[in-house]
Design a protein around this motif. Structure first.
Motif, PDB file in Angstrom:
ATOM      1  N   TYR A   1       0.845  -1.186   0.000  1.00 27.54           N
ATOM      2  CA  TYR A   1       0.000   0.000   0.000  1.00 27.54           C
ATOM      3  C   TYR A   1       0.884   1.240   0.000  1.00 27.54           C
ATOM      4  CZ  TYR A   1       1.134   0.623   4.946  1.00 27.54           C
ATOM      5  OH  TYR A   1       1.800   0.835   6.125  1.00 27.54           O
TER       6      TYR A   1
ATOM      7  N   TRP B   1       5.734   3.029  -1.762  1.00 24.73           N
ATOM      8  CA  TRP B   1       5.010   1.774  -1.561  1.00 24.73           C
ATOM      9  C   TRP B   1       5.619   1.031  -0.379  1.00 24.73           C
ATOM     10  CZ3 TRP B   1       0.555   0.321  -3.748  1.00 24.73           C
ATOM     11  CH2 TRP B   1       0.141   0.978  -4.903  1.00 24.73           C
TER      12      TRP B   1
ATOM     13  N   VAL C   1      -3.373   0.560  -3.285  1.00 24.23           N
ATOM     14  CA  VAL C   1      -3.092  -0.799  -2.841  1.00 24.23           C
ATOM     15  C   VAL C   1      -2.656  -1.602  -4.058  1.00 24.23           C
ATOM     16  CG1 VAL C   1      -4.671  -0.790  -0.873  1.00 24.23           C
ATOM     17  CG2 VAL C   1      -5.506  -1.474  -3.123  1.00 24.23           C
TER      18      VAL C   1
ATOM     19  N   LEU D   1     -10.907   3.285  -1.338  1.00 24.71           N
ATOM     20  CA  LEU D   1     -10.096   2.133  -0.943  1.00 24.71           C
ATOM     21  C   LEU D   1     -10.796   1.340   0.148  1.00 24.71           C
ATOM     22  CD1 LEU D   1      -6.661   3.948  -0.952  1.00 24.71           C
ATOM     23  CD2 LEU D   1      -7.252   2.024  -2.404  1.00 24.71           C
TER      24      LEU D   1
END
Length: 642
Positions: free
Chosen positions: A268, A275, A296, A317
């Motif tokens: 994520y 990331w 994600v 999300l």
């Protein structure tokens, strides 16, 4: 079935009209341990190790994984002589090197011995390698030396926190000086102080600090002791970096129904931040997004790999995460039959989300509806004639039957659907006007849904491309419409039969009226480039957002017989930006990531880009089916070899 469940069912149907890429994974996992074909092997750096009584030393090991195995591996020593001990150490899933410390007591028997190092992992056969251990006798003239041992050979720290390593020091051969302790081989985002053990002291403590952005995973760290005039002594430490919030406490949670559903890799990011690989807590991943948007990514590796990335607002999300395990809704099976079919006729039956087809020429007018949702649903059935006239093919709607508010029992049989009875009624014909068709040709379709959005049917579809802007379509008559029913009209263009770009408009109406639809403009140029080709291909696209197509974007790649990549982004992620710049994430060095999952250089690669917009507040995450809503979609596709 609930209204929301019906909406998601129809979202899948709507993708047929939007010409977009709808993908719902069925994640599988090898548990990090690979399948039956996975294997490991080890090699030892240096075939011999020579130690004096009372000393210790380190054997360095290189690990090779193959056959899809990516899990952790434990190292241990076997066949040690009396007075010699060895600790065990773990090579984490993201590492390929490790070490085992050999401790020789002052009373160990001198001599030369063959020692076996054994590597074990879940789901793979053990691997071994040998080395020669020589133990020399210490005497009155023995050289000064030091050795260290750790109170614990493992340490687990959560992102943003710290922990301590306690080491005991032994001096021998007359050495009495200061010794400095350090930690080596720390992963990115992890630091440690150095600690001085003064003369006369026999222990020291190192503090390990883990930043909030350190990658979760298991790592092998070396604790080193150094003094003036003596050889360094080392001890291995297995460091586990745990994800902050574990599996709960974050403002976004992705939950999976079973262990087998867990992805092989999950990551994520918060806003434009880096990331971060995540480890599950049980059957869920949970994390905090403070910027109001993020992304994600997950991988389902089963033979070839399917990498999916979703970029959106925090609320979006959260909706997607909540849908990752919705459980299995109870369903039932219902039987039925139709009457009044001719040899050229076919009947479609929809009961909730379950459908069936009966062909008159087949001679069997019975049908079975599987996976009918529990609860109250509607039935919509249509009778159409299949007509072939030279090169022209059409399916002409002749009769309709609608039964509302049904709740048949599991295994029951519906009353016969008789298209020759008074229950059946004729469709109504309405006019369709298509604007902005330009030089393109187009296909048109009509679709009907009942008020609970659980039942519907396609009543009309062109089978021949046409440049006509004035057409007709069948629909349910006004006296059969109820409040909340929807008539959908879809028009899709193609410049020619081999076109790689097309536009679609979908218009929704709460009444059976004449429809005028306006196609969106041609898609702006989509610039495809390659950000990197090693260790895996990372494509990048740039697109100037058009107001007709500003809600949702999808970029897909597939390699013949190989891996796939799907990147989706929403206007919530763009946060007002007027240009889209998407690049495949770089997961190199992230714990658990395998570069073989990415797109591979030299392989023929097919790609497509879709942009979608809609009127009003409706969208993918807010009931997309409502009276007066219009969707516009534009798609382009091509191929290249990176």
């Amino acid at each position: 079935m609930s209204r929301n469940a019906g909406i998601w069912t129809l979202a899948t149907t709507c993708c047929l009209f939007l010409a977009a890429s709808c993908s719902s994974g069925s994640p599988t996992s090898n548990g990090g341990g690979g399948g039956g074909s996975g294997s490991i092997s080890i090699t030892i750096s240096g075939a011999t190790l020579t130690l004096t009584q009372g000393e210790n030393g380190q054997v360095n090991v290189t690990l090779s994984r193959s056959g899809g195995f990516s899990g952790s591996v434990t190292l241990s020593a076997q066949g040690l002589p009396s007075g010699v001990t060895a600790g065990s150490s773990t090579i984490g899933s993201g590492s390929t090197t490790g070490s085992v410390q050999i401790d020789v007591s002052p009373t160990a028997t001198p001599g030369t011995f063959t020692v076996t190092l054994r590597a074990t992992g879940t789901g793979v056969s053990a691997a071994t390698a040998t080395f020669t251990l020589t133990i020399n006798e210490s005497g009155g003239g023995a050289s000064p030396s030091i050795s260290i041992s750790l109170a614990s050979s493992t340490l687990a720290i959560t992102q943003g926190q710290n922990g301590q390593v306690n080491a005991s020091l032994t001096r021998a051969g007359g050495f009495a000086g200061d010794v400095t302790l350090t930690a080596q081989g720390l992963p990115n985002g992890v630091t440690a102080n150095s600690e001085s053990v003064a003369s006369g002291e026999t222990s020291g403590t190192l503090q390990i600090d883990v930043s909030p952005t350190a990658m979760p995973g298991v790592y092998t760290v070396t604790i080193r002791a150094a003094g003036t005039g003596v050889s360094d002594a080392t001890a291995p430490l297995t460091l586990t970096v745990n994800q902050a919030s574990g599996g709960g406490g974050g403002n976004v949670t992705y939950s999976y129904c079973t262990q087998a559903d867990l992805p092989d890799f999950f990551a994520y990011k918060d806003g434009n931040g880096p990331w971060m690989a995540a480890q599950p807590n049980g059957l869920s991943y949970s994390f905090d997004l403070s910027s109001g948007r993020g992304g994600v990514a997950w991988v389902d590796a089963n033979g070839s790999a399917d990498v999916q990335v979703f970029l959106g607002a925090t609320s979006e999300l959260g909706v997607l995460g909540g849908a990752s395990c919705m459980g299995e809704s109870p369903t039932k099976t219902v039987q039925g039959s139709v009457a009044g079919l001719g040899q050229q006729d076919q009947a479609t039956i929809s009961l909730g989300s379950a459908t069936a087809l009966v062909v008159g020429a087949g001679g069997n007018n019975n049908f079975t509806l599987n996976q009918v949702p529990e609860g109250v649903v509607d039935l919509v059935s249509s009778l159409s004639e299949f007509v072939i006239n030279g090169m022209d093919v059409s399916i002409d709607l002749k009769k309709l039957i609608i039964r509302r508010d049904l709740n048949p029992a599991d295994g029951s049989t519906l009353p016969v659907l008789d298209f020759g009875s008074a229950e059946a009624f004729d469709p109504e014909t309405r006019n369709l006007t298509i604007n902005n068709l330009g030089a393109d040709m187009a296909l048109a379709s009509s679709l009907f849904f009942t008020s609970n959005l659980s039942s519907g049917g396609t009543f009309f579809t062109d089978f021949q491309l046409s440049s006509s802007t004035m057409r007709t379509f069948p629909t349910v008559p006004a006296n059969r419409f109820q409040s909340g029913d929807l008539q959908l009209i879809s028009v899709t263009t193609a410049g020619n039969p081999n076109s790689t770009s097309w536009r679609t408009v979908v218009a929704m109406s709460g009444a059976p009226v004449d429809q005028m639809v306006t196609l969106g403009p041609e898609l702006n140029s989509v610039n495809l480039s390659t950000a990197a080709t090693t260790p895996y291909v990372r494509p990048q696209i740039m697109y100037a957002v058009q107001p007709e197509y500003d809600g949702w974007f999808a970029l897909s790649f597939s390699q013949d017989g190989g891996n796939g990549l799907l990147i989706s982004a929403t206007s919530g992620y763009l946060d007002g930006a007027t240009s889209l710049d998407i690049v495949a994430p770089d997961f190199t060095g992230h714990a658990g990531w395998n570069p073989a999952w990415g797109l591979q250089a030299g392989a023929q690669t097919f790609w497509g880009f879709t942009a979608t917009g809609w009127s009003g507040a409706q969208g993918l995450f807010n009931n997309p089916f409502a009276d007066g809503v219009t969707w516009h979609t534009a798609t382009t596709s091509d191929e290249f070899t990176p």
